[in-house]
Design an enzyme around this catalytic site. Structure first.
Site, PDB file in Angstrom:
ATOM      1  N   GLU A  66      29.352  65.447 -57.297  1.00 60.19           N
ATOM      2  CA  GLU A  66      30.284  64.704 -58.125  1.00 60.19           C
ATOM      3  C   GLU A  66      30.088  63.223 -57.642  1.00 60.19           C
ATOM      4  OE1 GLU A  66      33.807  65.845 -59.853  1.00 60.19           O
ATOM      5  OE2 GLU A  66      34.692  63.905 -59.333  1.00 60.19           O
ATOM      6  N   ASP A  67      30.137  62.897 -56.312  1.00 54.81           N
ATOM      7  CA  ASP A  67      30.169  61.778 -55.758  1.00 54.81           C
ATOM      8  C   ASP A  67      29.056  61.248 -54.612  1.00 54.81           C
ATOM      9  OD1 ASP A  67      32.480  61.340 -57.061  1.00 54.81           O
ATOM     10  OD2 ASP A  67      33.737  61.971 -55.181  1.00 54.81           O
TER      11      ASP A  67
END
Ligand code: ZN
Length: 178
Positions: A66-67
């Protein structure tokens, strides 16, 4: 814990530390991002009594796709299909924040039991961070909204790990009031 499991966990920790190396969480001072997945793993092991190494590894890796620039394919090549699938369950699609939050709530009840455990730990850590060292610029209402949203998600996945659910309720009891 078997040698194999120890190797897996340190590999996951080292992989995540490398991927998150440029990221910080902004509280009263910048905090290395990796502290967050480490806090999840610690909470799972010592509060949740989780001994399943794949759950702990998924917790260490849960924000990499996600990051950071990590791909699901890369995780699968490094850690195999079980862990990469667990991380995939914990990864929000790249959408505007409010839409992500809505979808997390909507999809919570379809999470697998192992993903639920990591999800609850994630929410506990986030609530604790907001109380102990809130993100820069968060006003009371935003903190309260985060608490309420986190509870709405956790309420959909209860019945998974009683120790963690109790820890969530204790964290929620510190919902900011002023
Ligand atoms: Zn997280």
């Amino acid at each position: 814990m078997r040698q194999f499991d120890t190797n897996l966990l340190f590999k996951a920790l080292s992989f995540a530390a490398n991927k998150h190396r440029h990221q910080v969480r902004k509280g009263s001072e910048p905090i290395p991002y990796i502290n967050h997945p480490i806090a999840l793993a610690d909470l799972l092991a010592r509060t949740g009594n989780v001994s399943d190494p794949e759950i702990i590894a998924a917790a260490l890796l849960h924000d990499t796709v996600e990051d950071t620039c990590t791909t699901a394919e890369e995780l699968e090549a490094e850690f195999g299909p079980v862990i990469s699938q667990l991380v995939a369950e914990l990864t929000d699609d790249k959408l505007p924040k409010e839409e992500r939050k809505r979808l997390q709530f909507e999809h919570a009840s379809s999470l697998s039991p192992r993903a639920r455990i990591v999800k609850i730990a994630d929410k506990i850590c986030n609530l604790r961070d907001i109380v102990e060292d809130p993100p820069a610029g968060w006003l009371l209402e935003r903190k309260q909204q985060y608490f309420d949203w986190a509870k709405s998600v956790v309420d959909k996945i209860r019945g998974t790990n009683v120790e963690l659910e109790n820890a969530f309720d204790e964290a929620f009891a510190n919902r900011p009031k002023n």
